[in-house]
Every structure is written in C-alpha cells, then in structure tokens.
Design an enzyme around this catalytic site. Structure first.
Site, PDB file in Angstrom:
ATOM      1  N   ILE A  90       0.964  -1.598   0.185  1.00  0.00           N
ATOM      2  CA  ILE A  90       0.105  -0.005  -0.363  1.00  0.00           C
ATOM      3  C   ILE A  90       0.718   1.191  -0.074  1.00  0.00           C
ATOM      4  O   ILE A  90      -0.112   2.612  -0.159  1.00  0.00           O
ATOM      5  CB  ILE A  90      -1.012   0.054   1.191  1.00  0.00           C
ATOM      6  CG1 ILE A  90      -0.635  -0.245   2.538  1.00  0.00           C
ATOM      7  CG2 ILE A  90      -2.157  -1.248   1.006  1.00  0.00           C
ATOM      8  CD1 ILE A  90      -1.362   0.064   3.875  1.00  0.00           C
ATOM      9  N   GLY A  91       2.079   0.953   0.265  1.00  0.00           N
ATOM     10  CA  GLY A  91       3.007   2.604   0.179  1.00  0.00           C
ATOM     11  C   GLY A  91       4.302   2.431   0.255  1.00  0.00           C
ATOM     12  O   GLY A  91       4.956   0.875   0.678  1.00  0.00           O
ATOM     13  N   SER A  92       5.532   2.820   0.548  1.00  0.00           N
ATOM     14  CA  SER A  92       6.336   3.232   0.666  1.00  0.00           C
ATOM     15  C   SER A  92       7.032   4.670   1.687  1.00  0.00           C
ATOM     16  O   SER A  92       5.851   4.868   1.594  1.00  0.00           O
ATOM     17  CB  SER A  92       7.739   2.823  -0.542  1.00  0.00           C
ATOM     18  OG  SER A  92       7.093   3.997  -0.694  1.00  0.00           O
ATOM     19  N   GLY A  93       7.848   4.163   2.545  1.00  0.00           N
ATOM     20  CA  GLY A  93       8.844   5.361   3.072  1.00  0.00           C
ATOM     21  C   GLY A  93       9.458   5.247   3.166  1.00  0.00           C
ATOM     22  O   GLY A  93      10.774   4.712   2.899  1.00  0.00           O
TER      23      GLY A  93
ATOM     24  N   PHE B 231      11.494   3.869   5.974  1.00  0.00           N
ATOM     25  CA  PHE B 231      12.035   2.790   6.036  1.00  0.00           C
ATOM     26  C   PHE B 231      11.904   1.599   5.107  1.00  0.00           C
ATOM     27  O   PHE B 231      12.514   1.064   5.085  1.00  0.00           O
ATOM     28  CB  PHE B 231      12.071   2.991   7.098  1.00  0.00           C
ATOM     29  CG  PHE B 231      12.003   3.623   8.154  1.00  0.00           C
ATOM     30  CD1 PHE B 231      13.590   3.707   8.780  1.00  0.00           C
ATOM     31  CD2 PHE B 231      10.346   4.431   8.625  1.00  0.00           C
ATOM     32  CE1 PHE B 231      14.079   4.869   9.791  1.00  0.00           C
ATOM     33  CE2 PHE B 231      11.471   5.276   9.668  1.00  0.00           C
ATOM     34  CZ  PHE B 231      12.371   4.938  10.265  1.00  0.00           C
ATOM     35  N   GLY B 232      11.033   1.822   3.923  1.00  0.00           N
ATOM     36  CA  GLY B 232      11.193   0.461   3.709  1.00  0.00           C
ATOM     37  C   GLY B 232      10.062   0.503   2.867  1.00  0.00           C
ATOM     38  O   GLY B 232       8.736   2.173   3.501  1.00  0.00           O
TER      39      GLY B 232
ATOM     40  N   VAL C 153       5.263  -0.776   2.637  1.00  0.00           N
ATOM     41  CA  VAL C 153       4.851  -1.022   3.713  1.00  0.00           C
ATOM     42  C   VAL C 153       3.539  -2.228   3.383  1.00  0.00           C
ATOM     43  O   VAL C 153       2.703  -1.770   2.192  1.00  0.00           O
ATOM     44  CB  VAL C 153       3.725   0.751   4.015  1.00  0.00           C
ATOM     45  CG1 VAL C 153       2.857   0.655   5.046  1.00  0.00           C
ATOM     46  CG2 VAL C 153       4.762   1.194   4.715  1.00  0.00           C
TER      47      VAL C 153
ATOM     48  N   LYS D 108       5.008  -3.246   8.197  1.00  0.00           N
ATOM     49  CA  LYS D 108       6.337  -1.688   8.054  1.00  0.00           C
ATOM     50  C   LYS D 108       7.643  -3.040   7.280  1.00  0.00           C
ATOM     51  O   LYS D 108       7.934  -3.444   9.172  1.00  0.00           O
ATOM     52  CB  LYS D 108       6.564  -0.229   8.656  1.00  0.00           C
ATOM     53  CG  LYS D 108       5.503   0.584   8.634  1.00  0.00           C
ATOM     54  CD  LYS D 108       5.461   1.593   9.251  1.00  0.00           C
ATOM     55  CE  LYS D 108       4.114   2.752   9.327  1.00  0.00           C
ATOM     56  NZ  LYS D 108       4.628   4.026  10.155  1.00  0.00           N
TER      57      LYS D 108
ATOM     58  N   ASP E 243       9.142  15.259  13.456  1.00  0.00           N
ATOM     59  CA  ASP E 243       8.789  15.226  12.486  1.00  0.00           C
ATOM     60  C   ASP E 243       7.147  15.082  11.975  1.00  0.00           C
ATOM     61  O   ASP E 243       6.673  14.327  10.720  1.00  0.00           O
ATOM     62  CB  ASP E 243       9.225  13.809  11.402  1.00  0.00           C
ATOM     63  CG  ASP E 243       9.570  13.527  10.292  1.00  0.00           C
ATOM     64  OD1 ASP E 243       9.938  14.926  10.149  1.00  0.00           O
ATOM     65  OD2 ASP E 243       9.261  13.221   8.994  1.00  0.00           O
TER      66      ASP E 243
END
Length: 527
Positions: free
Chosen positions: A277-280, A282-283, A285, A299, A390
């Site tokens: 469903i996504g990435s951020g 750290f890696g 998701v 995650k 953040d």
C-alpha cells in the site's frame, strides 16, 4: 496565606521494665492560597514538617507495671484495598491470548485489578476472569454519559454534523463535549421545510445556580440523562424533539495498546500479507492481517536504514502511548530479517495524498476538523513528555470515518541516513523545522508546535508544498530574516493567527498544544 497550628504529639517508648513518655510539638503549615501550584514532578516524597519537629523530653516519674502498659497500635495495612468498580462493555472483544476475557457489548463486568492504564483484570457474571482493554469499557453509573448511545466524548462539531447528515433523519441527535470543560452540546438534524433546507442545530446544555442542567431554562434537571429523556418526549424550546440517537458504540472498534498485556513481540507466522500500500523512509508498507481477523499495516524495515536495537527498546515504550488520535503501534517482529513494525491500519491512507486527491471537495469545517484531530493527538504527546520530531501531513493518516491520526512519532531518532539526519542533508525536513532545530538540532514540544503551524498551512492549501519555490538553504535564510508562510485563501484570519502564533522565533514565545487545542476548538464551535 499560610495557616499555622501547633499540635502535641505523644509517643510511648517501652522497654522491658519502663517506658519514657515524650511530647513533641509539631508546627503544621497549610497553604490556603489558590495561586500556589504543586511542582509537576516529584523526585522523592517530601515531608517538610519533619525538620520542624522539636523534642521536649520528660523524665520518668516512676516504673510502669507491665500490666499497665498501653498496647501498641495496630500496624497499618500494607496496601489500601482498591474499591472494585462495575463497568459496562462499549464493544465486543474476542480473547487474543489465554489470559484475556471476552467482552460482549452492553454487558456488565467487575474490575478486579488495573495492571496498567490500558489493560485491566475483570470478572464476568459467570465468574470467568481475565484481562480486557480498558478503552472497551466504561464505569456503569447512571451519571456516566458513556453508557448512553447518544453520547460522543471525543468528536468535533464537523464530525458530529457528518454523522447526522449520514443518518439524515428528522430529530436525529448526539450529545458531545463542548469547547468549555465540563459542558456539553446537543447537535440535532432538522429536516428540510418549505422555506428552508435541511440543517443541523447545536444547543448548549447549561447549568444553573442550583447545579441543574437545562437547554430551555424553564425545564431544568438534576442530570443530563434526565434532560435528554425529557426532550426525547417534548421539544420544549428545541426545533424538534430528540427522536433518534446516533451512536458509534460497537460499530467501529478502537485499537488496543498492543494485542494483549505486555505483548510487544509478534510472531511473523501470525501475519498474512495482503497487498503493498506504499513505501516510506524505512521501507515498503503492506496491508496485512494478524491471526486472520485484525487488519494491520506492516512496515518492512530495510536493513541498515534504522538503528534496530535502540528502536526495539523504544517500541516497548511507544506501545504504552494510546490515544484515539494516534496510530497505534501493536508490536514488532524481530525473529527474522527484515524487522517488521506492525501498526493500526488506516483505510484512507496518508493525509497529504488525501488532501491532494480531494482538492476542492473538502469544506473549510472539514479542514479545521483535521487540524483539531492532530492537535488533540499532539496535546496527548506533549502531556506525556513525548516529542514527534517530524510532524507533517505526510506523517498523518486518515481512517475510513475521516478521523485523522498521527503516525511515526519519534521515529526519526533511529534513522541512519545522514541525508535525513543532518540539517544540511537533502532529505532533512527544513521546511517544517524551527530555527533551533536547523541551527542547533534542538528538539522539544515547542519545535513540534512550529511544525504543527506548517501542517495547518498544508491542510488549508489542500496539500501544497511549503516554500515550494525555495531550496532548503533559501528557506533557512528566509526564516532567519523573519519571513513566514503567507495566509492560504481558504484560511480565515482567525485560523491564520493560530498558524502564525506557532512560528515565533523563540520556543518560549510559542503556545503549548493545550493552548492551541483550546483556540482551534473555540473557532470550530463558532463557525
């Protein structure tokens, strides 16, 4: 003002053949001033009166016969027995571990022990005992509003209107907390008339000098449930009587602080991966399921992107943070690589994307409600001494019911990427950072307040990039010279004043989140 009194304290010291009687005078000081405050933290229990005790010895006048000795007073109990409380279940709860007790909505339970603020030991009417999540129950008192379907403790004016419009019935109503502490508001749906469109009316529940509650002054009651019952049968000053209570109770299960008491490590074999469903930072998701019945976000942490050992210790602390406006951390998988972080799943995804995808569709009231949700979560973190570091729209998530929650709080401390950690790095969030952060790397709740002001700006520009035409270096120079973000055209001056107050050059000049929450709520109630 200090009130002083002198009390004589008599103590008896017995030996095998005699006793000595001592009298001491104790000077007691009691502060009667309402302006004096206790310190926020106590490092040790202090007894100021101890140093003021003075001994006045008296000599023995003769031997005391053993038969005439006074008996010693009984020892105080080692623990004060905690009064057992009766609670009512707000939601169904299925046991996840052998130590858990099942809950059925609306049934009563006896609380035996509070293990921590989030997990309590309870007994059902059949005598079964086990641990339950404390946010699934409420004290079963007729004066406790949470046992009633029509009461919503933690809901904004805009969210109340959204619920009532979904119901769209004449006389549909809810009762919610007002902006003033200890006061309440009735929100009622009014159907369309010949000359008017459907509307929602908000009635303040007030208290008279006798301590009675009323909406129409002629009809006052000892309790709010009595008032609601009366207006369910009589309009009496309202545009319509209260016909249909609208509730969330039982329909949307809240997240628990971990899957069970003290359970922070999750077995990876209990997780099922459904889709990416996504990435951020750290890696990647994934949407997943825990034990096939609880939806979660998983995650996967890229190796080398995080200080894993430090984070695992911090995760145990983070799991104890539990609030309706924070994305709940359920636990971590450490048995194999990569490390997985398992959190509450939020159906509508990242707030930044949500704002951009719904540009032009969100009313100003909804935008303010978003800010109110985030401010509530940040006030909780501030109260618990936790710094986000953040805060931005990209780090907030939206639920299926459009509730916004804060994610990734405190995570930046464990990033190993110099491009993100260094204020000169390309990935460092300069545009959300106050001077003390980009100059001295000094974080506090007040640096989070600055970021919250920028986040409000993101919300009221429907997802624009702050300082969009400036580089990080240009932003640092502009902020240092006193430049601030402009007022978005969707933000009234009252909203911009709140934003601007967050951008004071010095941290001590900025409001607290508690003050911001009061200001935002005040605006929301008067729009």
């Amino acid at each position: 003002m200090i009130l002083s009194s002198y009390n004589t304290i008599q103590s008896v010291f017995c030996c095998c053949c005699c006793c000595s009687v001592q009298k001491r005078q104790m000077r007691t000081q009691i502060s009667l001033s309402t302006d004096e405050e206790l310190p926020e933290k106590y490092t040790q229990r202090r007894r100021p009166w101890l140093s003021q005790l003075s001994n006045k010895k008296q000599s023995n006048t003769g031997r005391v016969q053993p038969s005439k000795r006074k008996p010693l007073p009984p020892l105080p109990p080692s623990e004060v027995a905690e009064e057992k409380i009766q609670v009512k279940a707000l939601y169904d709860f299925l046991p996840r571990e052998p130590c858990n007790l099942a809950l059925r909505r609306a049934e009563e339970y006896l609380i035996l022990e509070k293990y921590n603020p989030h997990w309590w030991k309870a007994r059902d009417r059949l005598g079964n005992e086990g641990l339950i999540p404390s946010n699934y129950v409420t004290e079963n008192k007729i004066t406790n509003l949470e046992i009633y379907e029509w009461y919503h403790r933690n809901i904004t004016r805009n969210q109340a209107e959204h619920l009532l419009r979904q119901e769209s019935k004449e006389g549909a109503f809810i009762v919610r907390d007002s902006r003033h502490l200890g006061s309440y508001t009735i929100s009622v749906f009014m159907g369309a008339r010949r000359s008017t469109e459907a509307a929602i009316k908000h009635y303040q529940i007030k208290k008279n000098d006798s301590g009675q509650w009323y909406v129409a002054e002629r009809h006052a009651f000892q309790s709010i449930p009595e008032l609601i019952w009366y207006h369910q049968h009589n309009a009496a000053g309202l545009m319509t009587r209260l016909r249909y209570p609208v509730g969330l109770m039982g329909s949307c299960l809240p997240a628990t602080a971990g899957f069970s008491y003290e359970k922070w490590e999750i077995d990876p074999s209990e997780l099922a991966f459904i889709k990416e469903i996504g990435s951020g930072q750290f890696g990647v998701v994934h949407l997943g399921e825990w034990r096939s019945h609880i939806q979660v976000a998983i995650k996967a942490i890229n190796e080398g992107s995080m200080s894993e050992e430090d984070f695992i210790e911090e995760a145990k602390v983070m799991m104890k943070l539990s609030h309706s406006k924070l994305v709940q951390l359920y636990g971590v998988c450490i048995q194999r690589k990569p490390l997985y972080i398992v959190t509450e799943f939020m159906e509508n995804g990242c707030l930044l994307n949500y704002l951009r995808e719904n540009k032009g569709k969100l009313r100003k009231e909804m935008l303010l409600s978003v800010c109110q949700d985030i401010c509530e979560g940040m006030e909780y973190l501030e109260r618990n001494g936790y710094i986000h570091r953040d805060l931005a729209a990209r780090n907030c998530l939206v639920s299926s019911t459009c509730i916004v929650k804060i994610s990734d709080f405190g995570m930046t401390r464990y990033v190993l990427d110099d491009e993100y950690v260094s204020s000169f790095g390309a990935k460092f969030p300069i545009k959300w950072s106050p001077p003390e952060v980009f100059l001295f790397n000094k974080y506090s709740s007040k640096s989070d307040v600055w970021s919250f002001g920028v986040l409000m700006w993101e919300v009221f520009t429907e997802g624009k990039m702050p300082f969009e035409n400036k580089s990080n270096l240009q932003v640092v120079e502009a902020i240092s010279e006193g430049f601030r973000l402009y007022r978005p055209h969707l933000a009234p001056m009252s909203i911009y004043e709140v934003m601007y107050s967050c951008w004071h050059e010095k941290p001590e000049g900025r409001p607290t989140f508690a003050e911001l929450l009061r200001a935002v709520t005040e605006i929301a109630e008067t729009w």
